[in-house]
Structure formats: structure tokens, C-alpha cells
Design an enzyme around this catalytic site. Structure first.
Site, PDB file in Angstrom:
ATOM      1  N   TYR A  79       0.804  -1.143  -0.078  1.00  0.00           N
ATOM      2  CA  TYR A  79       0.078  -0.051  -0.176  1.00  0.00           C
ATOM      3  C   TYR A  79       0.680   1.219  -0.148  1.00  0.00           C
ATOM      4  CZ  TYR A  79      -4.069  -2.787  -0.091  1.00  0.00           C
ATOM      5  OH  TYR A  79      -5.101  -3.770  -0.290  1.00  0.00           O
ATOM      6  N   ARG A 136       1.519   2.030  -3.471  1.00  0.00           N
ATOM      7  CA  ARG A 136       0.475   2.509  -4.301  1.00  0.00           C
ATOM      8  C   ARG A 136       0.455   4.140  -4.002  1.00  0.00           C
ATOM      9  NH1 ARG A 136      -4.143  -1.733  -3.457  1.00  0.00           N
ATOM     10  NH2 ARG A 136      -5.384  -0.205  -5.237  1.00  0.00           N
ATOM     11  N   GLN A 191     -15.356   2.538  -5.356  1.00  0.00           N
ATOM     12  CA  GLN A 191     -14.595   1.568  -4.932  1.00  0.00           C
ATOM     13  C   GLN A 191     -13.134   1.601  -4.770  1.00  0.00           C
ATOM     14  OE1 GLN A 191     -16.281  -2.404  -6.452  1.00  0.00           O
ATOM     15  NE2 GLN A 191     -16.561  -0.985  -7.938  1.00  0.00           N
ATOM     16  N   ASN A 192     -12.895   2.601  -5.426  1.00  0.00           N
ATOM     17  CA  ASN A 192     -11.103   3.018  -5.880  1.00  0.00           C
ATOM     18  C   ASN A 192     -10.818   3.773  -4.466  1.00  0.00           C
ATOM     19  OD1 ASN A 192     -11.651   2.281  -8.143  1.00  0.00           O
ATOM     20  ND2 ASN A 192     -11.835   4.348  -9.060  1.00  0.00           N
ATOM     21  N   ASP A 217      -7.788   5.382  -4.563  1.00  0.00           N
ATOM     22  CA  ASP A 217      -6.969   6.538  -4.908  1.00  0.00           C
ATOM     23  C   ASP A 217      -7.693   7.905  -4.729  1.00  0.00           C
ATOM     24  OD1 ASP A 217      -8.114   5.731  -8.275  1.00  0.00           O
ATOM     25  OD2 ASP A 217      -8.583   7.516  -7.313  1.00  0.00           O
ATOM     26  N   HIS A 246     -14.352   1.397  -0.235  1.00  0.00           N
ATOM     27  CA  HIS A 246     -13.412   0.329   0.107  1.00  0.00           C
ATOM     28  C   HIS A 246     -12.017   1.109   0.938  1.00  0.00           C
ATOM     29  CE1 HIS A 246     -14.696  -2.611  -3.211  1.00  0.00           C
ATOM     30  NE2 HIS A 246     -15.577  -2.560  -2.138  1.00  0.00           N
ATOM     31  N   CYS A 294      -6.525   2.948  12.843  1.00  0.00           N
ATOM     32  CA  CYS A 294      -5.932   2.515  13.880  1.00  0.00           C
ATOM     33  C   CYS A 294      -6.650   1.176  14.332  1.00  0.00           C
ATOM     34  CB  CYS A 294      -5.597   3.381  15.265  1.00  0.00           C
ATOM     35  SG  CYS A 294      -5.059   2.589  16.752  1.00  0.00           S
ATOM     36  N   GLY A 301     -16.645   1.885 -15.031  1.00  0.00           N
ATOM     37  CA  GLY A 301     -15.199   1.348 -15.000  1.00  0.00           C
ATOM     38  C   GLY A 301     -15.313   0.280 -13.759  1.00  0.00           C
ATOM     39  N   SER A 303     -15.701  -4.056 -12.596  1.00  0.00           N
ATOM     40  CA  SER A 303     -15.907  -5.309 -13.524  1.00  0.00           C
ATOM     41  C   SER A 303     -17.345  -6.261 -12.895  1.00  0.00           C
ATOM     42  CB  SER A 303     -14.655  -6.406 -13.409  1.00  0.00           C
ATOM     43  OG  SER A 303     -14.656  -6.550 -11.886  1.00  0.00           O
TER      44      SER A 303
HETATM   45  C1  BV8 Z   1     -17.655  -8.116   2.479  1.00  0.00           C
HETATM   46  C2  BV8 Z   1      -9.380  -3.026  -1.376  1.00  0.00           C
HETATM   47  C3  BV8 Z   1     -18.994  -9.071   4.430  1.00  0.00           C
HETATM   48  C4  BV8 Z   1      -8.658  -1.498  -1.806  1.00  0.00           C
HETATM   49  C5  BV8 Z   1     -11.080  -4.249  -2.413  1.00  0.00           C
HETATM   50  C6  BV8 Z   1     -19.047 -15.206  -3.050  1.00  0.00           C
HETATM   51  C7  BV8 Z   1     -20.124 -14.494  -3.407  1.00  0.00           C
HETATM   52  C8  BV8 Z   1     -20.104 -13.066  -3.200  1.00  0.00           C
HETATM   53  C9  BV8 Z   1     -19.426 -12.486  -2.387  1.00  0.00           C
HETATM   54  C10 BV8 Z   1     -18.380 -13.101  -1.665  1.00  0.00           C
HETATM   55  C11 BV8 Z   1     -18.074 -14.441  -2.323  1.00  0.00           C
HETATM   56  N1  BV8 Z   1     -16.938 -14.791  -1.316  1.00  0.00           N
HETATM   57  C12 BV8 Z   1     -16.490 -13.843  -0.683  1.00  0.00           C
HETATM   58  C13 BV8 Z   1     -17.398 -12.609  -0.829  1.00  0.00           C
HETATM   59  C14 BV8 Z   1     -17.322 -11.245  -0.297  1.00  0.00           C
HETATM   60  C15 BV8 Z   1     -16.102 -10.353  -1.069  1.00  0.00           C
HETATM   61  C16 BV8 Z   1     -16.072 -10.646  -2.441  1.00  0.00           C
HETATM   62  O1  BV8 Z   1     -17.105 -10.001  -3.515  1.00  0.00           O
HETATM   63  N2  BV8 Z   1     -15.422 -11.417  -3.091  1.00  0.00           N
HETATM   64  C17 BV8 Z   1     -15.352 -11.582  -4.704  1.00  0.00           C
HETATM   65  C18 BV8 Z   1     -13.874 -11.623  -5.166  1.00  0.00           C
HETATM   66  C19 BV8 Z   1     -16.240 -12.902  -4.976  1.00  0.00           C
HETATM   67  N3  BV8 Z   1     -16.408  -9.129  -0.795  1.00  0.00           N
HETATM   68  C20 BV8 Z   1     -15.989  -8.747   0.362  1.00  0.00           C
HETATM   69  O2  BV8 Z   1     -15.204  -9.516   1.118  1.00  0.00           O
HETATM   70  C21 BV8 Z   1     -16.192  -7.298   0.659  1.00  0.00           C
HETATM   71  N4  BV8 Z   1     -16.649  -7.586   2.245  1.00  0.00           N
HETATM   72  O3  BV8 Z   1     -18.297  -8.796   1.718  1.00  0.00           O
HETATM   73  O4  BV8 Z   1     -17.836  -8.219   3.824  1.00  0.00           O
HETATM   74  C22 BV8 Z   1     -19.147  -8.664   5.843  1.00  0.00           C
HETATM   75  C23 BV8 Z   1     -20.221  -8.887   6.265  1.00  0.00           C
HETATM   76  C24 BV8 Z   1     -20.450  -8.654   7.640  1.00  0.00           C
HETATM   77  C25 BV8 Z   1     -19.511  -8.390   8.685  1.00  0.00           C
HETATM   78  C26 BV8 Z   1     -18.041  -8.335   7.772  1.00  0.00           C
HETATM   79  C27 BV8 Z   1     -17.839  -8.427   6.787  1.00  0.00           C
HETATM   80  C28 BV8 Z   1     -14.937  -6.490   0.870  1.00  0.00           C
HETATM   81  C29 BV8 Z   1     -14.445  -6.222  -0.752  1.00  0.00           C
HETATM   82  C30 BV8 Z   1     -13.541  -4.962  -0.749  1.00  0.00           C
HETATM   83  C31 BV8 Z   1     -12.164  -5.961  -0.889  1.00  0.00           C
HETATM   84  N5  BV8 Z   1     -11.337  -4.647  -1.283  1.00  0.00           N
HETATM   85  N6  BV8 Z   1     -10.004  -3.547  -2.504  1.00  0.00           N
HETATM   86  C32 BV8 Z   1      -7.572  -1.797  -2.818  1.00  0.00           C
HETATM   87  O5  BV8 Z   1      -6.605  -2.505  -2.403  1.00  0.00           O
HETATM   88  O6  BV8 Z   1      -7.727  -1.464  -3.736  1.00  0.00           O
HETATM   89  S1  BV8 Z   1     -11.760  -5.006  -3.821  1.00  0.00           S
HETATM   90  C33 BV8 Z   1     -11.082  -4.390  -5.346  1.00  0.00           C
HETATM   91  O7  BV8 Z   1     -11.797  -4.623  -6.192  1.00  0.00           O
HETATM   92  C34 BV8 Z   1     -10.896  -2.799  -5.402  1.00  0.00           C
HETATM   93  O8  BV8 Z   1     -11.654  -1.976  -4.292  1.00  0.00           O
HETATM   94  C35 BV8 Z   1     -11.604  -2.676  -6.664  1.00  0.00           C
HETATM   95  O9  BV8 Z   1     -12.331  -1.365  -6.670  1.00  0.00           O
HETATM   96  C36 BV8 Z   1     -12.574  -3.554  -6.626  1.00  0.00           C
HETATM   97  C37 BV8 Z   1     -13.617  -3.836  -7.747  1.00  0.00           C
HETATM   98  O10 BV8 Z   1     -12.359  -3.968  -8.764  1.00  0.00           O
HETATM   99  P1  BV8 Z   1     -12.946  -2.983  -9.964  1.00  0.00           P
HETATM  100  O11 BV8 Z   1     -12.873  -1.575  -9.558  1.00  0.00           O
HETATM  101  O12 BV8 Z   1     -14.112  -3.504 -10.734  1.00  0.00           O
HETATM  102  O13 BV8 Z   1     -11.530  -3.194 -10.911  1.00  0.00           O
HETATM  103  P2  BV8 Z   1     -11.534  -4.458 -11.967  1.00  0.00           P
HETATM  104  O14 BV8 Z   1     -10.156  -4.327 -12.546  1.00  0.00           O
HETATM  105  O15 BV8 Z   1     -12.246  -5.580 -11.518  1.00  0.00           O
HETATM  106  O16 BV8 Z   1     -12.272  -3.889 -13.192  1.00  0.00           O
HETATM  107  C38 BV8 Z   1     -12.080  -2.741 -13.778  1.00  0.00           C
HETATM  108  C39 BV8 Z   1     -12.989  -2.608 -14.869  1.00  0.00           C
HETATM  109  O17 BV8 Z   1     -12.810  -1.158 -15.560  1.00  0.00           O
HETATM  110  C40 BV8 Z   1     -13.092  -3.838 -16.130  1.00  0.00           C
HETATM  111  O18 BV8 Z   1     -14.487  -4.424 -16.258  1.00  0.00           O
HETATM  112  C41 BV8 Z   1     -12.589  -3.139 -17.295  1.00  0.00           C
HETATM  113  O19 BV8 Z   1     -13.063  -3.669 -18.414  1.00  0.00           O
HETATM  114  C42 BV8 Z   1     -12.762  -1.678 -17.143  1.00  0.00           C
HETATM  115  N7  BV8 Z   1     -11.920  -0.762 -17.592  1.00  0.00           N
HETATM  116  C43 BV8 Z   1     -10.583  -0.656 -17.678  1.00  0.00           C
HETATM  117  N8  BV8 Z   1     -10.124   0.504 -18.547  1.00  0.00           N
HETATM  118  C44 BV8 Z   1     -11.330   1.259 -18.710  1.00  0.00           C
HETATM  119  C45 BV8 Z   1     -12.461   0.418 -18.046  1.00  0.00           C
HETATM  120  N9  BV8 Z   1     -13.710   1.080 -18.102  1.00  0.00           N
HETATM  121  C46 BV8 Z   1     -13.706   2.334 -18.789  1.00  0.00           C
HETATM  122  N10 BV8 Z   1     -12.906   3.081 -19.236  1.00  0.00           N
HETATM  123  C47 BV8 Z   1     -11.529   2.517 -19.205  1.00  0.00           C
HETATM  124  N11 BV8 Z   1     -10.439   3.148 -19.506  1.00  0.00           N
END
Ligand code: BV8
Length: 234
Positions: free
Chosen positions: A56, A59, A91-92, A94, A109, A117, A175, A177
Site C-alpha cells: 500500500y 500505491r 470502490q477506488n 485513489d 473500500h 488504528c 469502470g 468489472s
Molecule cells: C464483505 C481494497 C462482508 C482496496 C478491495 C462469494 C459471493 C459473493 C461475495 C463473496 C463471495 N466470497 C467472498 C465474498 C465477499 C467478497 C467478494 O465480493 N469477493 C469476490 C472476489 C467474489 N467481498 C468482500 O469481502 C467485501 N466485504 O463482503 O464483507 C461482511 C459482512 C459482515 C461483517 C463483515 C464483513 C469487501 C470487498 C472489498 C475488498 N477490497 N480493494 C484496494 O486494495 O484497492 S476490492 C478491489 O476490487 C478494489 O476495491 C476494486 O475497486 C474492486 C473492484 O474491482 P474493479 O474496481 O471493478 O476493478 P477491476 O479491475 O475488477 O475492473 C475494472 C473494470 O474497468 C473492467 O471491467 C475493465 O473492463 C474496465 N476498464 C478498464 N479500463 C477502462 C475501463 N472502463 C472504462 N474506461 C477505461 N479506460
């Protein structure tokens, strides 16, 4: 389109891609070759705090080398001009939305330029490196960590987000997925409450089928055009 008043706009890594910040799941994804389990879970932080803090730190430092792009500026312009309710849920982690001037904004996020802390829960603005065992300015414990919502942790301000979705006339996703929940489910919540739904993304996302309208292309081109269209009809 019926008179729009309340907007909710969800953004993901794709809105920052044209600023030079790599996305997570694209080719050469953001995780710097790391598996997500190794850098973005509470277990990873406990197992290897130096690795997670360094991931981090890198980043956070990179923020000094990037600028908001046309999509961030267009959303900030919409935020300033829109007469109804508007909430940008990003979700970003930045700071490009705020650097472009957006104010009705929340980071569900967490944020790179913030420290949390683990002992007293305070969140502190943080711009430089954050080594493990850094003293918390509030409680004095050596418990400061990146202010990032890891997988398995509750995203920030979920009640505020859910209230905004329930009142939305239009939900726009830009933007992302549609891979990460609960953010990926917001479109279904918005539809449940009767909002119109629009997706703007480089390619179809995991949730495209939930959207009434999808516009495919780079956010830097699609978002300014959409904002002008919306403000012309406001
Ligand atoms: C929670 C930290 C519960 C910051 C991140 C099974 C089913 C459902 C859910 C789950 C499951 N198993 C586990 C879960 C829950 C889990 C989850 O969803 N897992 C997924 C992988 C299945 N979620 C969690 O754990 C969340 N918490 O559920 O808590 C709870 C309940 C009670 C008590 C306690 C807890 C927490 C999720 C947060 C995780 N942290 N990031 C960091 O390091 O950055 S997630 C991470 O992914 C980032 O935040 C990011 O923003 C996020 C999503 O990704 P995207 O932003 O979509 O980025 P990606 O690269 O995937 O896609 C980019 C898109 O842009 C693409 O489509 C591309 O085509 C497009 N693109 C590219 N260039 C361009 C463009 N579009 C336009 N213009 C361009 N130029």
C-alpha cells in the site's frame, strides 16, 4: 426519460485507468504480481505486515505521479452543477475524484491517503509511508494499518449507500468489472427500488445483464459526453 432528481454513481478501477493507475483484473493487473490473498485480507496483514504495508506504501506513493482524467473532471462538474441529490460511491482508494473537485463522494473500500488504528478505530489522513507498528497519534498504540477495506471486512458507509440507492432515480456504474460484492449487487438494489440503470465500461462486466442501458468504451470519452447530455436535460 422521466424527470431525474437523485443520482447514484458507482465507480471502479476503470475510471482511473486512463490516469495510468492499473486496474485489478485486466492484463498486468494491479496486484503487482501478488495474489489477492497475500495483500488484501486481514490474514495477510497478520501473517506478513511488512509485505502488506509495503504494497500500500507503493500505491500511495504512486498517487503523486498521476492526475485526474476527463472522466473524473466530468463527474466533478456534474457534482457541482446537479440540482438534485447526487452521490459518487467509489470502490477506488485513489484520491483522483476529490482532486478533480468532487465533494458528494464516499470511498466504500477505504483510501490510500488514510491510516486506520486497529486499536482505537480512528482514521487519520496519511500521505507518506506507513511502516508496521507505527504509533497511533490518538491512542499511542503501535497499531496503525492501511485504511483499506480488505476482503472479508465490512465496506464503509453501507447504510448511507443503501439509503441513496433506495431514493435513486438513476444508478450509473462506471469502470467496474462487477466482480466484488456488495458493490456488484448495487444495480439489483437500485432496480428493486425502481431506478433507471446505466453502465459505462470498456467491455461488458459481470453484471451487464442487470443494466437497462450499457455504453461500451473508455470512461474518458463516454463520461464527459454523458454528463453534457444529462446537464442539457436537467
Ligand atoms: C464483505 C481494497 C462482508 C482496496 C478491495 C462469494 C459471493 C459473493 C461475495 C463473496 C463471495 N466470497 C467472498 C465474498 C465477499 C467478497 C467478494 O465480493 N469477493 C469476490 C472476489 C467474489 N467481498 C468482500 O469481502 C467485501 N466485504 O463482503 O464483507 C461482511 C459482512 C459482515 C461483517 C463483515 C464483513 C469487501 C470487498 C472489498 C475488498 N477490497 N480493494 C484496494 O486494495 O484497492 S476490492 C478491489 O476490487 C478494489 O476495491 C476494486 O475497486 C474492486 C473492484 O474491482 P474493479 O474496481 O471493478 O476493478 P477491476 O479491475 O475488477 O475492473 C475494472 C473494470 O474497468 C473492467 O471491467 C475493465 O473492463 C474496465 N476498464 C478498464 N479500463 C477502462 C475501463 N472502463 C472504462 N474506461 C477505461 N479506460
Amino acid at each position: 426519460m422521466a424527470r431525474l432528481r437523485n443520482l447514484v454513481i458507482l465507480t471502479g478501477a476503470g475510471v482511473s485507468a486512463e490516469s495510468g493507475i492499473a486496474t485489478f483484473r485486466g492484463p498486468g493487473g494491479l496486484w503487482e504480481g501478488h495474489r489477492v490473498e497475500d495483500v488484501c485480507t486481514p490474514e495477510a496483514l497478520a501473517r506478513d505486515p511488512a509485505l502488506v504495508h509495503r504494497f500500500y506504501d507503493l500505491r500511495r506513493a504512486a498517487l503523486d505521479t498521476v492526475e485526474p482524467n476527463a472522466a473524473h473532471h466530468a463527474l466533478a462538474r456534474l457534482d457541482a452543477a446537479w440540482p438534485g441529490d447526487l452521490l459518487i460511491v467509489t470502490q477506488n482508494v485513489d484520491d483522483l475524484h476529490e482532486r478533480a473537485g468532487a465533494s458528494r463522494l464516499l470511498h466504500m473500500h477505504g483510501e490510500l491517503r488514510s491510516a486506520l488504528c486497529a486499536a482505537c478505530g480512528i482514521r487519520e489522513g496519511w500521505a507518506e509511508a506507513l511502516p508496521p507498528e507505527t504509533e497511533c497519534p490518538n491512542c499511542g498504540m503501535l497499531a496503525l494499518r492501511p485504511d483499506i477495506v480488505f476482503f472479508g471486512e465490512m465496506p464503509y458507509q453501507m447504510e448511507r449507500i443503501e439509503a441513496a440507492l433506495a431514493a435513486a432515480d438513476l444508478f450509473v456504474s462506471i469502470g467496474t468489472s462487477g466482480a466484488v460484492y456488495p458493490a456488484a449487487g448495487f444495480v439489483q438494489t437500485a432496480r428493486h427500488y425502481g431506478a433507471a440503470t446505466l453502465e459505462m465500461n470498456l467491455e461488458p462486466s459481470g453484471g451487464s445483464h442487470w443494466f437497462e442501458e450499457s455504453r461500451m468504451g473508455p470512461a474518458g470519452a463516454l463520461v464527459p459526453a454523458w454528463v453534457e447530455e444529462l446537464l442539457a436535460g436537467a
